[in-house]
Design a protein around this motif. Structure first.
Motif, PDB file in Angstrom:
ATOM      1  N   LEU A   1       0.812  -1.222   0.000  1.00 32.69           N
ATOM      2  CA  LEU A   1       0.000   0.000   0.000  1.00 32.69           C
ATOM      3  C   LEU A   1       0.842   1.267   0.000  1.00 32.69           C
ATOM      4  CD1 LEU A   1      -2.735  -1.095   2.574  1.00 32.69           C
ATOM      5  CD2 LEU A   1      -3.006  -0.880   0.092  1.00 32.69           C
ATOM      6  N   ARG A   2       2.159   1.102   0.193  1.00 33.92           N
ATOM      7  CA  ARG A   2       3.093   2.244   0.236  1.00 33.92           C
ATOM      8  C   ARG A   2       2.673   3.257   1.303  1.00 33.92           C
ATOM      9  NH1 ARG A   2       4.966  -1.171  -2.661  1.00 33.92           N
ATOM     10  NH2 ARG A   2       6.315  -0.873  -4.451  1.00 33.92           N
ATOM     11  N   LYS A   3       2.290   2.751   2.465  1.00 38.58           N
ATOM     12  CA  LYS A   3       1.869   3.627   3.563  1.00 38.58           C
ATOM     13  C   LYS A   3       3.083   4.066   4.374  1.00 38.58           C
ATOM     14  CE  LYS A   3      -2.867   2.002   4.326  1.00 38.58           C
ATOM     15  NZ  LYS A   3      -3.813   1.415   5.319  1.00 38.58           N
ATOM     16  N   PHE A   4       3.934   4.854   3.757  1.00 44.08           N
ATOM     17  CA  PHE A   4       5.138   5.325   4.428  1.00 44.08           C
ATOM     18  C   PHE A   4       4.935   6.774   4.849  1.00 44.08           C
ATOM     19  CE2 PHE A   4       7.086   2.798   0.698  1.00 44.08           C
ATOM     20  CZ  PHE A   4       6.690   1.593   1.257  1.00 44.08           C
ATOM     21  N   HIS A   5       5.398   7.100   6.050  1.00 47.91           N
ATOM     22  CA  HIS A   5       5.335   8.479   6.528  1.00 47.91           C
ATOM     23  C   HIS A   5       6.761   8.942   6.832  1.00 47.91           C
ATOM     24  CE1 HIS A   5       1.230   6.964   7.358  1.00 47.91           C
ATOM     25  NE2 HIS A   5       0.891   8.188   6.982  1.00 47.91           N
ATOM     26  N   PHE A   6       7.278   9.793   5.988  1.00 45.79           N
ATOM     27  CA  PHE A   6       8.651  10.262   6.151  1.00 45.79           C
ATOM     28  C   PHE A   6       8.668  11.540   6.989  1.00 45.79           C
ATOM     29  CE2 PHE A   6       8.833   8.016   1.953  1.00 45.79           C
ATOM     30  CZ  PHE A   6       9.569   6.937   2.405  1.00 45.79           C
ATOM     31  N   VAL A   7       9.671  11.639   7.847  1.00 47.84           N
ATOM     32  CA  VAL A   7       9.774  12.768   8.770  1.00 47.84           C
ATOM     33  C   VAL A   7      10.513  13.929   8.121  1.00 47.84           C
ATOM     34  CG1 VAL A   7       9.735  11.203  10.741  1.00 47.84           C
ATOM     35  CG2 VAL A   7      11.934  11.905   9.762  1.00 47.84           C
ATOM     36  N   ASP A   8      10.434  15.120   8.751  1.00 50.24           N
ATOM     37  CA  ASP A   8      11.192  16.258   8.229  1.00 50.24           C
ATOM     38  C   ASP A   8      12.639  16.169   8.710  1.00 50.24           C
ATOM     39  OD1 ASP A   8      11.507  17.402  10.814  1.00 50.24           O
ATOM     40  OD2 ASP A   8       9.569  18.411  10.634  1.00 50.24           O
ATOM     41  N   TRP A   9      13.423  17.102   8.281  1.00 43.22           N
ATOM     42  CA  TRP A   9      14.874  17.019   8.489  1.00 43.22           C
ATOM     43  C   TRP A   9      15.278  17.051   9.963  1.00 43.22           C
ATOM     44  CZ3 TRP A   9      17.710  20.990  10.748  1.00 43.22           C
ATOM     45  CH2 TRP A   9      17.033  22.206  10.931  1.00 43.22           C
ATOM     46  N   THR A  10      14.418  17.618  10.819  1.00 41.29           N
ATOM     47  CA  THR A  10      14.755  17.715  12.237  1.00 41.29           C
ATOM     48  C   THR A  10      14.590  16.403  12.981  1.00 41.29           C
ATOM     49  OG1 THR A  10      12.497  18.361  12.855  1.00 41.29           O
ATOM     50  CG2 THR A  10      14.022  20.133  12.259  1.00 41.29           C
ATOM     51  N   ARG A  11      13.938  15.411  12.354  1.00 43.17           N
ATOM     52  CA  ARG A  11      13.637  14.154  13.045  1.00 43.17           C
ATOM     53  C   ARG A  11      14.233  12.938  12.338  1.00 43.17           C
ATOM     54  NH1 ARG A  11       7.642  13.978  12.701  1.00 43.17           N
ATOM     55  NH2 ARG A  11       7.863  12.055  13.914  1.00 43.17           N
ATOM     56  N   VAL A  12      15.127  13.182  11.391  1.00 44.06           N
ATOM     57  CA  VAL A  12      15.770  12.071  10.680  1.00 44.06           C
ATOM     58  C   VAL A  12      16.554  11.213  11.675  1.00 44.06           C
ATOM     59  CG1 VAL A  12      17.558  11.476   8.999  1.00 44.06           C
ATOM     60  CG2 VAL A  12      15.887  13.251   8.474  1.00 44.06           C
ATOM     61  N   GLY A  13      16.427   9.883  11.565  1.00 44.89           N
ATOM     62  CA  GLY A  13      17.093   8.972  12.486  1.00 44.89           C
ATOM     63  C   GLY A  13      18.603   9.009  12.370  1.00 44.89           C
ATOM     64  N   GLY A  14      19.281   8.760  13.471  1.00 43.45           N
ATOM     65  CA  GLY A  14      20.736   8.755  13.481  1.00 43.45           C
ATOM     66  C   GLY A  14      21.310   7.412  13.049  1.00 43.45           C
ATOM     67  N   LEU A  15      22.634   7.354  12.962  1.00 42.11           N
ATOM     68  CA  LEU A  15      23.334   6.134  12.566  1.00 42.11           C
ATOM     69  C   LEU A  15      24.530   5.920  13.469  1.00 42.11           C
ATOM     70  CD1 LEU A  15      23.936   3.748  10.625  1.00 42.11           C
ATOM     71  CD2 LEU A  15      25.211   5.375   9.202  1.00 42.11           C
ATOM     72  N   THR A  16      24.601   4.744  14.086  1.00 44.61           N
ATOM     73  CA  THR A  16      25.759   4.371  14.879  1.00 44.61           C
ATOM     74  C   THR A  16      26.264   3.002  14.424  1.00 44.61           C
ATOM     75  OG1 THR A  16      24.341   3.372  16.580  1.00 44.61           O
ATOM     76  CG2 THR A  16      25.012   5.659  16.912  1.00 44.61           C
TER      77      THR A  16
END
Length: 458
Positions: free
Chosen positions: A135-150
């Motif tokens: 269904l492509r039910k994806f909700h992308f966040v704005d730049w202030t809430r992009v997930g981090g990477l470790t």
């Protein structure tokens, strides 16, 4: 067979030959975005990959998609799926994704999905994930809430610490063992096992962690070709062959005999039932009937479910963990309750060595101490449009026999032989498996295979 036919999108996940018309980065990114949407918790998503060259490409796309949904990502690097599952289970992760096609060739890749416990998704959960994907039910966040990477480099050591808490490493170090890693993830794990835990008598082959040294299949034929001829000359007590993801294992005895991959689960079932309070064995409809004899010896019971890891997870959820002695498949994939029911070839190898140590028997004596069952396995490429007609013909042919259509068609005969014909969940093929006690049911197997092949010819 075209490349397009090798792409499999189902509740098992995503799997296919990498490239145009097959499995692409776009497929992986959409599935990762769907997974980010699916997970109920806010914790990070753990990520791992095997040694396939395409894994780097998929890693980049999956990280981007997860971050876009606001998910923090913890990249474990090149580690096996069992290592990933252990890491998830001991953390605050919301879930995890393994980039690995296990026993498939280097041209394949796949995504495997796990929940917060580190277990494979149930059938219901996998179905929900698949719905979100379609269904492509994806909700992308704005730049202030992009997930981090470790990045986490300790996952293999943490995993080995868990194994060391269950197995008597000092006792097992005395065995001379030869292992074929096929340049897969087991090469990294066993290197650390040798370095940190003193398994100096272990000889590791094909440990470059680069292009696969050979087909990463786990079956008796591959053991015969790649491992068995080396066990005797190297003076080993046992030989073990791993797939690319280290979640499956097959073995050869000290005499150089290649043993069917079907024997891994029965051997360890005997071991577990003799020492665990649980008396249930959970396996699928395609696995050897020897399990029923082993269960009966210990007052246990075999629970058979459709083929596929979702079905196994569903069955595990029905019973209390203390009721289950072991679970697994006739593919060399085994789960033990000591490790939260994770398919794990390394743990299976250590359990077999433990069995040899405790019973003071050679591997040939252990493997040869059970009634003989002979199993034949085959496969035929088949387009899905022809499958219904095939099964209609087979049901008519075996209408006077005892059969089940829960998963393809499983037929049980009066002489104790059985046959299972089913469509693979991971490849565009129909699998044919026949077994009986004593000599192999060659005539039955050839007859069924010939019927299946007539539907593949057109």
């Amino acid at each position: 067979m075209t490349t397009r036919a090798t792409l499999r999108i189902s509740n098992v996940g995503l799997r296919g030959i990498v490239g145009a018309g097959g499995m692409t980065a776009a497929h992986a990114m959409d599935f990762a975005a769907a997974f980010g949407e699916f997970l109920p918790d806010e914790g990070p998503v753990f990520l791992s990959r095997d040694t396939r060259s395409s894994g780097v490409m998929f890693r980049e796309g999956i990280i981007a998609a997860l971050q876009a949904t606001g998910r923090p990502v913890v990249d474990l690097g090149v580690v096996s799926t069992p290592v990933l599952q252990h890491a998830i289970g001991g953390s605050d992760a919301a879930g995890g994704i393994s980039i690995s096609a296990s026993h498939n060739g280097a041209e394949w890749n796949a995504l495997k999905f796990f929940g917060a416990s580190g277990s494979y998704l149930s059938t219901a959960e996998a179905g929900e994930l698949l719905d979100i994907y379609h269904l492509r039910k994806f909700h992308f966040v704005d730049w202030t809430r992009v997930g981090g990477l470790t990045h986490r480099a300790s996952a293999i050591d943490d995993y080995l610490n868990e194994l060391a808490a269950v197995f008597d490493f000092p006792a097992l170090r005395g065995f001379r063992v030869v292992v074929d890693c096929c340049n897969g993830t087991s090469s990294l794990i066993l290197k650390r096992l040798i370095e940190r835990h003193g398994f100096d008598r272990m000889t590791s082959l094909n440990t470059d962690s680069a292009t696969f040294a050979h087909e990463p299949a786990i079956n008796q034929r591959m053991v015969e070709l790649q491992l068995a001829p080396l066990v005797g000359p190297l003076g080993a007590d046992a030989g073990f062959l791993f797939d690319a993801d280290s979640d499956r294992v097959a073995f050869a005895t000290e005499t150089g005999e290649a043993v069917s991959e079907e024997m891994v689960l029965p051997l360890l079932a005997d071991h577990q039932l003799s020492r665990a309070s649980g008396k249930l064995i959970i396996t699928n409809l395609s696995t050897t009937a020897l399990l029923e004899e082993i269960a009966a010896k210990h007052g246990g019971k075999v629970i058979r479910v459709p083929v596929g890891r979702q079905a196994a997870m569903d069955a595990l959820a029905v019973y209390k963990s203390g009721q289950i002695a072991i679970a697994g498949e006739g593919t060399g994939a085994v789960m033990m309750p000591q490790f939260r029911f994770v398919y794990d070839g390394i743990a299976s190898m250590l359990a077999i060595l433990t069995m040899m140590h405790e019973r003071k028997q050679k591997l040939s004596e252990l493997a040869g101490g059970y009634p003989k069952y002979s199993i034949l396995k085959g496969q035929v490429p088949l387009v899905s449009q022809r499958v219904p007609a095939l099964f209609m013909e087979l049901q008519e042919r075996f209408r006077n026999e005892r059969f089940s259509s829960v998963d393809g068609l499983r037929v049980e005969f009066a002489n104790g032989a059985w046959a299972h014909i089913r469509v693979s969940q991971t490849e565009p093929i129909v699998r044919v498996i026949c077994e009986q006690k004593g000599e192999a049911p060659r005539a039955l197997f050839d007859s069924i295979l010939e019927t299946v092949e007539t539907y593949a010819a057109a």
